[in-house]
Design a protein around this motif. Structure first.
Motif, PDB file in Angstrom:
ATOM      1  N   ASP A   1     -10.559   4.769  -8.737  1.00 36.12           N
ATOM      2  CA  ASP A   1      -9.122   4.830  -9.011  1.00 36.12           C
ATOM      3  C   ASP A   1      -8.278   4.258  -7.880  1.00 36.12           C
ATOM      4  O   ASP A   1      -7.161   3.787  -8.114  1.00 36.12           O
ATOM      5  CB  ASP A   1      -8.706   6.277  -9.267  1.00 36.12           C
ATOM      6  CG  ASP A   1      -9.303   6.845 -10.548  1.00 36.12           C
ATOM      7  OD1 ASP A   1      -9.679   6.040 -11.418  1.00 36.12           O
ATOM      8  OD2 ASP A   1      -9.373   8.083 -10.668  1.00 36.12           O
ATOM      9  N   GLU A   2      -8.797   4.303  -6.651  1.00 37.52           N
ATOM     10  CA  GLU A   2      -8.023   3.810  -5.507  1.00 37.52           C
ATOM     11  C   GLU A   2      -8.076   2.281  -5.367  1.00 37.52           C
ATOM     12  O   GLU A   2      -7.261   1.690  -4.650  1.00 37.52           O
ATOM     13  CB  GLU A   2      -8.531   4.441  -4.204  1.00 37.52           C
ATOM     14  CG  GLU A   2      -8.284   5.933  -4.078  1.00 37.52           C
ATOM     15  CD  GLU A   2      -9.240   6.764  -4.925  1.00 37.52           C
ATOM     16  OE1 GLU A   2     -10.376   6.290  -5.156  1.00 37.52           O
ATOM     17  OE2 GLU A   2      -8.844   7.861  -5.365  1.00 37.52           O
ATOM     18  N   ASP A   3      -9.039   1.647  -6.027  1.00 41.35           N
ATOM     19  CA  ASP A   3      -9.243   0.215  -5.827  1.00 41.35           C
ATOM     20  C   ASP A   3      -8.108  -0.644  -6.369  1.00 41.35           C
ATOM     21  O   ASP A   3      -7.632  -1.559  -5.700  1.00 41.35           O
ATOM     22  CB  ASP A   3     -10.558  -0.232  -6.489  1.00 41.35           C
ATOM     23  CG  ASP A   3     -11.776   0.253  -5.728  1.00 41.35           C
ATOM     24  OD1 ASP A   3     -11.710   0.329  -4.490  1.00 41.35           O
ATOM     25  OD2 ASP A   3     -12.790   0.551  -6.374  1.00 41.35           O
ATOM     26  N   ILE A   4      -7.680  -0.365  -7.589  1.00 39.71           N
ATOM     27  CA  ILE A   4      -6.748  -1.269  -8.264  1.00 39.71           C
ATOM     28  C   ILE A   4      -5.419  -1.421  -7.525  1.00 39.71           C
ATOM     29  O   ILE A   4      -4.976  -2.558  -7.297  1.00 39.71           O
ATOM     30  CB  ILE A   4      -6.527  -0.836  -9.727  1.00 39.71           C
ATOM     31  CG1 ILE A   4      -7.860  -0.809 -10.484  1.00 39.71           C
ATOM     32  CG2 ILE A   4      -5.544  -1.788 -10.414  1.00 39.71           C
ATOM     33  CD1 ILE A   4      -8.593  -2.133 -10.490  1.00 39.71           C
ATOM     34  N   PRO A   5      -4.741  -0.322  -7.117  1.00 37.35           N
ATOM     35  CA  PRO A   5      -3.485  -0.515  -6.384  1.00 37.35           C
ATOM     36  C   PRO A   5      -3.665  -1.322  -5.103  1.00 37.35           C
ATOM     37  O   PRO A   5      -2.804  -2.147  -4.763  1.00 37.35           O
ATOM     38  CB  PRO A   5      -3.033   0.923  -6.075  1.00 37.35           C
ATOM     39  CG  PRO A   5      -3.690   1.762  -7.119  1.00 37.35           C
ATOM     40  CD  PRO A   5      -5.018   1.114  -7.357  1.00 37.35           C
ATOM     41  N   LEU A   6      -4.779  -1.135  -4.410  1.00 34.68           N
ATOM     42  CA  LEU A   6      -5.029  -1.871  -3.174  1.00 34.68           C
ATOM     43  C   LEU A   6      -5.295  -3.345  -3.456  1.00 34.68           C
ATOM     44  O   LEU A   6      -4.791  -4.227  -2.757  1.00 34.68           O
ATOM     45  CB  LEU A   6      -6.209  -1.238  -2.433  1.00 34.68           C
ATOM     46  CG  LEU A   6      -6.486  -1.748  -1.012  1.00 34.68           C
ATOM     47  CD1 LEU A   6      -5.243  -1.573  -0.138  1.00 34.68           C
ATOM     48  CD2 LEU A   6      -7.676  -1.010  -0.421  1.00 34.68           C
ATOM     49  N   ILE A   7      -6.071  -3.608  -4.495  1.00 31.88           N
ATOM     50  CA  ILE A   7      -6.350  -4.994  -4.883  1.00 31.88           C
ATOM     51  C   ILE A   7      -5.060  -5.707  -5.282  1.00 31.88           C
ATOM     52  O   ILE A   7      -4.810  -6.846  -4.885  1.00 31.88           O
ATOM     53  CB  ILE A   7      -7.377  -5.032  -6.032  1.00 31.88           C
ATOM     54  CG1 ILE A   7      -8.755  -4.597  -5.513  1.00 31.88           C
ATOM     55  CG2 ILE A   7      -7.457  -6.421  -6.654  1.00 31.88           C
ATOM     56  CD1 ILE A   7      -9.771  -4.367  -6.606  1.00 31.88           C
TER      57      ILE A   7
ATOM     58  N   THR B   1     -12.121  -4.403   3.715  1.00 30.99           N
ATOM     59  CA  THR B   1     -10.869  -4.153   3.008  1.00 30.99           C
ATOM     60  C   THR B   1     -11.041  -3.144   1.881  1.00 30.99           C
ATOM     61  O   THR B   1     -10.164  -2.292   1.664  1.00 30.99           O
ATOM     62  CB  THR B   1     -10.326  -5.471   2.426  1.00 30.99           C
ATOM     63  OG1 THR B   1     -10.174  -6.422   3.483  1.00 30.99           O
ATOM     64  CG2 THR B   1      -8.987  -5.262   1.754  1.00 30.99           C
ATOM     65  N   LEU B   2     -12.154  -3.248   1.167  1.00 30.75           N
ATOM     66  CA  LEU B   2     -12.451  -2.344   0.042  1.00 30.75           C
ATOM     67  C   LEU B   2     -13.786  -1.658   0.305  1.00 30.75           C
ATOM     68  O   LEU B   2     -14.809  -1.990  -0.300  1.00 30.75           O
ATOM     69  CB  LEU B   2     -12.505  -3.129  -1.275  1.00 30.75           C
ATOM     70  CG  LEU B   2     -11.236  -3.847  -1.718  1.00 30.75           C
ATOM     71  CD1 LEU B   2     -11.519  -4.704  -2.936  1.00 30.75           C
ATOM     72  CD2 LEU B   2     -10.128  -2.842  -2.028  1.00 30.75           C
ATOM     73  N   PRO B   3     -13.820  -0.709   1.228  1.00 33.24           N
ATOM     74  CA  PRO B   3     -15.092  -0.064   1.564  1.00 33.24           C
ATOM     75  C   PRO B   3     -15.679   0.677   0.372  1.00 33.24           C
ATOM     76  O   PRO B   3     -14.964   1.147  -0.511  1.00 33.24           O
ATOM     77  CB  PRO B   3     -14.703   0.895   2.696  1.00 33.24           C
ATOM     78  CG  PRO B   3     -13.245   1.134   2.519  1.00 33.24           C
ATOM     79  CD  PRO B   3     -12.686  -0.137   1.969  1.00 33.24           C
ATOM     80  N   GLY B   4     -16.990   0.747   0.352  1.00 32.16           N
ATOM     81  CA  GLY B   4     -17.680   1.426  -0.737  1.00 32.16           C
ATOM     82  C   GLY B   4     -19.139   1.026  -0.749  1.00 32.16           C
ATOM     83  O   GLY B   4     -19.627   0.355   0.157  1.00 32.16           O
ATOM     84  N   ASP B   5     -19.823   1.426  -1.803  1.00 26.58           N
ATOM     85  CA  ASP B   5     -21.264   1.187  -1.917  1.00 26.58           C
ATOM     86  C   ASP B   5     -21.504  -0.175  -2.546  1.00 26.58           C
ATOM     87  O   ASP B   5     -21.936  -0.307  -3.696  1.00 26.58           O
ATOM     88  CB  ASP B   5     -21.904   2.300  -2.752  1.00 26.58           C
ATOM     89  CG  ASP B   5     -23.421   2.228  -2.747  1.00 26.58           C
ATOM     90  OD1 ASP B   5     -23.967   1.566  -1.861  1.00 26.58           O
ATOM     91  OD2 ASP B   5     -24.043   2.841  -3.632  1.00 26.58           O
TER      92      ASP B   5
END
Length: 241
Positions: free
Chosen positions: A169-175, A232-236
């Protein structure tokens, strides 16, 4: 070759006609993969033999696409597979030209639409035991399907830096804040849609990002751009470089 290739600008032009679409594909290949040359297309004799074998006249846009990049597997056969001329076939009242890599879906032009120069494309999914569902609209013109195909297949070119992971859910606003969105279906109009419903494309420096709803898929031109997206988009992220 020009060092400037603005994806947003060029996609905006590419959706407005076959010629602009083919120009986009030529330039995308030059800047993001390797340039097209005459040997990358199927010859007129090969396409004529295909028409004779199938007993149909292939649409103008279909022949133009195959003549431009039909032999370039790195552009067309990494994830799903654009069928080679000898493998094209008629089934389900359609000309089948593309397969999902595990046989779960087909893309085709319905026989009733073959008289159009740039006909609409449909797809159907395999339910089980090779039983196919009903045809559903994919994109309104074959040339636009080629634009979508080239972008999508670029995300699975194993020679280039590629990553993917689940979208949260946090990805889209940041992208949306950090990257430029390629013109979407709503922006260019339904008749010029070059992406299936729910797919969004973004670009940054040496970076192409696809949001499918459930997943993020990234293709970069450099390893530096790959490391940047990780920060920029940390994750797995799953690295396919």
């Amino acid at each position: 070759m020009s060092t400037r290739f603005d994806l947003c600008e060029r996609v905006t032009l590419a959706v407005h006609g076959q010629g602009e679409t083919w120009n986009f594909i030529r330039d995308f290949a030059s800047h993001w993969v390797t340039p097209l040359d005459e040997s990358d297309g199927n010859s007129e004799s090969v396409l004529s033999a295909t028409e004779e074998r199938l007993g149909i006249a292939l649409p103008e846009a279909f022949k133009e696409a195959y003549a431009l990049f039909g032999c370039r597997s790195d552009l067309t056969r990494n994830s799903e597979h654009l069928l080679e001329p000898a493998a094209l076939y008629l089934d389900h009242d359609a000309l089948i030209f593309r397969h999902e890599n595990q046989g779960a879906a087909l893309w085709g032009i319905r026989l009733a639409d073959l008289q159009h120069a740039d006909p609409p494309v449909y797809y159907c999914t395999c339910i089980e035991n090779n039983v196919m569902d009903e045809w559903e609209p994919w994109l309104g013109r074959f040339s636009l399907t080629c634009l979508d195909l080239i972008l999508w297949e670029s995300l699975s070119d194993s020679r280039m830096p590629i990553e993917f992971r689940e979208c949260n859910d946090e990805d889209i606003p940041l992208i949306e804040q950090l990257y430029f969105e390629l013109p979407s279906s709503s922006q260019v109009g339904s008749d010029n849609s070059y992406t299936p419903f729910g797919v969004r494309w973004f670009t940054g420096t040496d970076l192409l990002l696809c949001v499918t709803g459930a997943d993020l898929r990234v293709r970069t031109r450099t390893r530096e751009a790959l490391w940047s997206i990780r920060e920029t988009l940390p994750g797995d992220w799953l690295d396919e470089y």
